[in-house]
Design an enzyme around this catalytic site. Structure first.
Site, PDB file in Angstrom:
ATOM      1  N   ARG A   1      43.735  40.910  38.144  1.00 36.93           N
ATOM      2  CA  ARG A   1      42.938  40.767  36.923  1.00 36.93           C
ATOM      3  C   ARG A   1      41.472  40.992  37.261  1.00 36.93           C
ATOM      4  NH1 ARG A   1      44.963  35.466  33.887  1.00 36.93           N
ATOM      5  NH2 ARG A   1      43.916  36.433  32.112  1.00 36.93           N
TER       6      ARG A   1
ATOM      7  N   LYS B   1      43.913  28.030  22.155  1.00 35.07           N
ATOM      8  CA  LYS B   1      43.305  27.931  23.489  1.00 35.07           C
ATOM      9  C   LYS B   1      42.365  29.107  23.737  1.00 35.07           C
ATOM     10  CE  LYS B   1      45.659  29.537  27.241  1.00 35.07           C
ATOM     11  NZ  LYS B   1      45.023  30.404  28.249  1.00 35.07           N
ATOM     12  N   ASN B   2      42.865  30.319  23.490  1.00 34.44           N
ATOM     13  CA  ASN B   2      42.097  31.493  23.898  1.00 34.44           C
ATOM     14  C   ASN B   2      40.909  31.792  23.001  1.00 34.44           C
ATOM     15  OD1 ASN B   2      43.657  31.730  26.117  1.00 34.44           O
ATOM     16  ND2 ASN B   2      44.956  33.380  25.329  1.00 34.44           N
TER      17      ASN B   2
ATOM     18  N   ASP C   1      51.418  37.562  25.895  1.00 25.78           N
ATOM     19  CA  ASP C   1      51.546  36.098  25.999  1.00 25.78           C
ATOM     20  C   ASP C   1      52.836  35.569  25.368  1.00 25.78           C
ATOM     21  OD1 ASP C   1      49.156  36.112  27.299  1.00 25.78           O
ATOM     22  OD2 ASP C   1      47.971  35.316  25.640  1.00 25.78           O
TER      23      ASP C   1
ATOM     24  N   ARG D   1      40.428  31.398  35.006  1.00 27.81           N
ATOM     25  CA  ARG D   1      39.753  32.673  34.836  1.00 27.81           C
ATOM     26  C   ARG D   1      38.767  32.667  33.668  1.00 27.81           C
ATOM     27  NH1 ARG D   1      40.374  38.215  35.682  1.00 27.81           N
ATOM     28  NH2 ARG D   1      39.934  39.414  33.830  1.00 27.81           N
TER      29      ARG D   1
ATOM     30  N   CYS E   1      46.183  32.087  36.083  1.00 27.71           N
ATOM     31  CA  CYS E   1      47.619  32.319  36.265  1.00 27.71           C
ATOM     32  C   CYS E   1      47.821  33.547  37.138  1.00 27.71           C
ATOM     33  CB  CYS E   1      48.287  32.584  34.925  1.00 27.71           C
ATOM     34  SG  CYS E   1      48.703  31.122  33.989  1.00 27.71           S
TER      35      CYS E   1
ATOM     36  N   ARG F   1      48.277  23.367  30.775  1.00 30.02           N
ATOM     37  CA  ARG F   1      46.986  24.081  30.721  1.00 30.02           C
ATOM     38  C   ARG F   1      46.744  24.630  29.325  1.00 30.02           C
ATOM     39  NH1 ARG F   1      45.651  28.262  35.405  1.00 30.02           N
ATOM     40  NH2 ARG F   1      44.058  28.606  33.838  1.00 30.02           N
TER      41      ARG F   1
HETATM   42  C1  EPZ Z   1      43.124  37.240  27.653  1.00 29.78           C
HETATM   43  O1  EPZ Z   1      42.968  37.456  29.044  1.00 29.78           O
HETATM   44  C2  EPZ Z   1      43.911  35.980  27.515  1.00 29.78           C
HETATM   45  N1  EPZ Z   1      43.213  34.879  28.169  1.00 29.78           N
HETATM   46  C3  EPZ Z   1      45.292  36.139  28.125  1.00 29.78           C
HETATM   47  O2  EPZ Z   1      46.027  34.972  27.873  1.00 29.78           O
HETATM   48  C4  EPZ Z   1      45.992  37.319  27.471  1.00 29.78           C
HETATM   49  O3  EPZ Z   1      47.226  37.529  28.105  1.00 29.78           O
HETATM   50  C5  EPZ Z   1      45.121  38.562  27.569  1.00 29.78           C
HETATM   51  O4  EPZ Z   1      43.804  38.302  27.015  1.00 29.78           O
HETATM   52  C6  EPZ Z   1      45.705  39.768  26.847  1.00 29.78           C
HETATM   53  O5  EPZ Z   1      45.900  39.452  25.503  1.00 29.78           O
HETATM   54  C7  EPZ Z   1      42.216  34.279  27.564  1.00 29.78           C
HETATM   55  O6  EPZ Z   1      41.836  34.612  26.449  1.00 29.78           O
HETATM   56  C8  EPZ Z   1      41.606  33.123  28.271  1.00 29.78           C
HETATM   57  P1  EPZ Z   1      42.191  41.332  29.222  1.00 29.78           P
HETATM   58  P2  EPZ Z   1      41.921  38.543  29.579  1.00 29.78           P
HETATM   59  O7  EPZ Z   1      40.824  41.407  29.780  1.00 29.78           O
HETATM   60  O8  EPZ Z   1      40.735  38.544  28.699  1.00 29.78           O
HETATM   61  C9  EPZ Z   1      42.758  44.665  32.613  1.00 29.78           C
HETATM   62  C10 EPZ Z   1      47.457  33.174  28.379  1.00 29.78           C
HETATM   63  O9  EPZ Z   1      48.628  33.073  28.821  1.00 29.78           O
HETATM   64  N2  EPZ Z   1      41.324  44.468  32.878  1.00 29.78           N
HETATM   65  O10 EPZ Z   1      42.431  41.814  27.833  1.00 29.78           O
HETATM   66  O11 EPZ Z   1      41.764  38.277  31.006  1.00 29.78           O
HETATM   67  C11 EPZ Z   1      43.580  43.460  33.049  1.00 29.78           C
HETATM   68  O12 EPZ Z   1      43.860  43.507  34.410  1.00 29.78           O
HETATM   69  C12 EPZ Z   1      46.481  34.151  28.980  1.00 29.78           C
HETATM   70  O13 EPZ Z   1      47.022  32.473  27.455  1.00 29.78           O
HETATM   71  C13 EPZ Z   1      40.688  45.290  33.763  1.00 29.78           C
HETATM   72  O14 EPZ Z   1      41.287  46.194  34.355  1.00 29.78           O
HETATM   73  O15 EPZ Z   1      42.759  39.862  29.362  1.00 29.78           O
HETATM   74  C14 EPZ Z   1      44.787  43.578  32.176  1.00 29.78           C
HETATM   75  O16 EPZ Z   1      45.691  44.503  32.724  1.00 29.78           O
HETATM   76  C15 EPZ Z   1      46.981  34.836  30.186  1.00 29.78           C
HETATM   77  N3  EPZ Z   1      39.347  45.100  34.011  1.00 29.78           N
HETATM   78  C16 EPZ Z   1      44.225  44.157  30.883  1.00 29.78           C
HETATM   79  O17 EPZ Z   1      42.968  44.740  31.229  1.00 29.78           O
HETATM   80  C17 EPZ Z   1      38.650  44.112  33.375  1.00 29.78           C
HETATM   81  O18 EPZ Z   1      37.437  43.986  33.619  1.00 29.78           O
HETATM   82  C18 EPZ Z   1      44.016  43.131  29.767  1.00 29.78           C
HETATM   83  O19 EPZ Z   1      43.168  42.098  30.203  1.00 29.78           O
HETATM   84  C19 EPZ Z   1      39.309  43.274  32.462  1.00 29.78           C
HETATM   85  C20 EPZ Z   1      40.656  43.463  32.230  1.00 29.78           C
END
Ligand code: EPZ
Length: 416
Positions: A121, A21-22, A304, A92, A116, A396
């Site tokens: 986020r 998915k991701n 995840d 998202r 979610c 999803r």
């Molecule tokens: C991706 O989300 C995945 N989603 C998530 O999977 C996964 O949990 C996550 O990466 C971490 O591995 C998709 O790929 C669609 P991040 P993403 O940006 O890209 C903070 C699932 O269940 N952050 O690496 O949104 C954020 O708040 C989903 O399949 C900022 O502060 O994750 C978090 O604490 C849920 N500012 C951390 O970084 C930003 O601009 C990691 O988020 C961006 C992120």
């Protein structure tokens, strides 16, 4: 919609993993960078993919499904620069079209994203990257507008190795003037998949999989054919499903290298794992032992997989501690697991799990995607018949979860 799960049946047989998915969602967004059609194979049949099809279509791309699991995305009619508000709110990952739209049209306007409810986020790191590439960004009443008549290569140091920010910046920088270097980049396998896909479009990217990614901007990109990598979270979810039921089964079409953190923890808990090139055998060693888990960016233990491993540790011998370092609200499944007899104490971003000999079936509701999967796993192990509601969360991100578990001998039915 509900799943009805009859607990207590050890899983046996063989199950095949779907495309990730991701990664699929990001490759779909990245295809907007090309001027000619892309064909993407091994795309999972899940709601989030359908939502992304909606986003691309609303922007003017033509999306066809020539056969199951294959999407053909023709960006020729692309004209929009504002993905529909309701879809961005729903998912998202919709914001991954920001990079491509900014690069192709010089502007993009999006609603602050939803998805979610697993904690705040923000997308500040995405925006910081776009700013570094030369975009002006205005945030106004829940909307974000980014404008850049031209993007220029830049050096960007991410404060945190965000997956989405790394990908969005890689996409935008592929069409920038000059070279971009992303430092402290995310190292997840999906980033490597995106690099491979973008390079097939004609981009010049190196370093994905390490913390430094170098992108030499090109004037234009053109379509390609590509197959999405296997889903490592689905792989991990099945590993736990087999272990939690005391089963013995094979998981095929997966990449064992991508789930090493999960394999290490399961082995520590006493589960026997055999790895081959693209398949994994999981053999339960009886009731698991307690282990401690800290979620971290890849190659650390994936956030995840946090709820699913908690379900397993709820029936472990001894006390386990789970520390969630990525998404603080990822504990919404805890209340539901407690209703099934789990003994879990929450202290901030730490869960202390006193393993119980058994869980009991009851009616529970999926709080989010991975939390929902954890409840299904708990149901597979519980005494009696568990009903898991709100399974739209699960659908999803998991393709045919009930059918795949049933193919391993589970008694699980999808009720309307
Ligand atoms: C991706 O989300 C995945 N989603 C998530 O999977 C996964 O949990 C996550 O990466 C971490 O591995 C998709 O790929 C669609 P991040 P993403 O940006 O890209 C903070 C699932 O269940 N952050 O690496 O949104 C954020 O708040 C989903 O399949 C900022 O502060 O994750 C978090 O604490 C849920 N500012 C951390 O970084 C930003 O601009 C990691 O988020 C961006 C992120």
């Amino acid at each position: 919609m509900k799943y009805e799960v009859v607990g207590g049946i050890p899983l046996r047989g063989v199950v095949k993993v779907s495309g990730a998915k991701n990664s699929a969602l990001k490759l779909m967004a990245a295809s907007l960078l090309a001027e000619t059609p892309c064909t993407i194979r091994n795309v999972p049949d899940i709601t989030d993919v359908r939502t992304m099809v909606g986003v691309l279509t609303a922007l003017g791309a033509r999306v066809e499904t020539p056969s199951a699991g294959t999407l053909r995305i023709d960006p020729a009619g692309l004209s929009g620069w504002e993905p529909p508000e309701h879809l961005v709110r729903e998912m998202r990952a919709s914001i991954q079209v920001m990079g491509p739209l900014l690069a192709r049209f010089g502007r993009v306007r999006v609603r602050q994203p939803g998805g979610c409810d697993i904690g705040p986020r923000p997308i500040d790191l995405h925006l910081k990257g776009f700013r570094a590439l030369g975009a002006d960004i205005v945030e106004d009443r829940g909307f974000i507008m980014a404008v850049a008549p031209k993007l220029y290569g830049a050096e960007i140091h991410l404060d945190f190795p965000s997956v989405g920010a790394t990908e969005n910046i890689m996409m935008a920088a592929s069409l920038a003037d000059g070279t971009t270097i992303i430092r402290n980049a995310a190292r997840e396998p999906e980033i490597v998949d995106q690099q491979n896909f973008l390079n097939r479009l004609g981009a010049m990217i190196r370093g994905a999989g390490t913390d430094t990614i170098r992108i030499v901007g090109r004037k234009a990109l053109s379509g390609t054919e590509y197959s999405v990598l296997p889903d490592r979270v689905e792989t991990g979810t099945f590993m736990v499903a087999i272990a939690i039921t005391g089963g013995d089964a094979w998981i095929e079409n997966c990449i064992p290298e991508h789930v090493q953190a999960v394999i290490a923890k399961l082995r520590e808990a006493g589960v026997k794992i055999t790895e081959e090139d693209s398949r994994i055998r999981v053999t339960s060693g009886g009731r698991p032992g307690a282990v401690s888990v800290r979620t971290l960016p890849y190659p650390g233990f994936p956030t995840d997989m946090h709820p699913q491993i908690s379900a397993l540790l709820s029936i472990a011998r001894g006390t386990s501690v789970i520390t969630e370092n990525i998404f603080p609200n990822r504990f919404r499944y805890v209340e539901e697991l407690r209703r099934m007899g789990a003994d879990i104490r929450l202290e901030g971003r730490v869960a202390v799990i006193e393993g119980k000999e058994r869980l009991f079936a009851t009616d529970v509701d999926a709080p989010d995607l991975r939390g929902g999967a954890a409840l299904v796993l708990a149901g597979l192990a519980a005494d009696g018949v568990t009903k898991v509601g709100n399974i739209w969360h699960i659908e999803r991100g998991y393709e045919n979860m009930a059918g795949k578990l049933a193919s391993l001998g589970a008694r699980i039915t999808r009720l309307a």
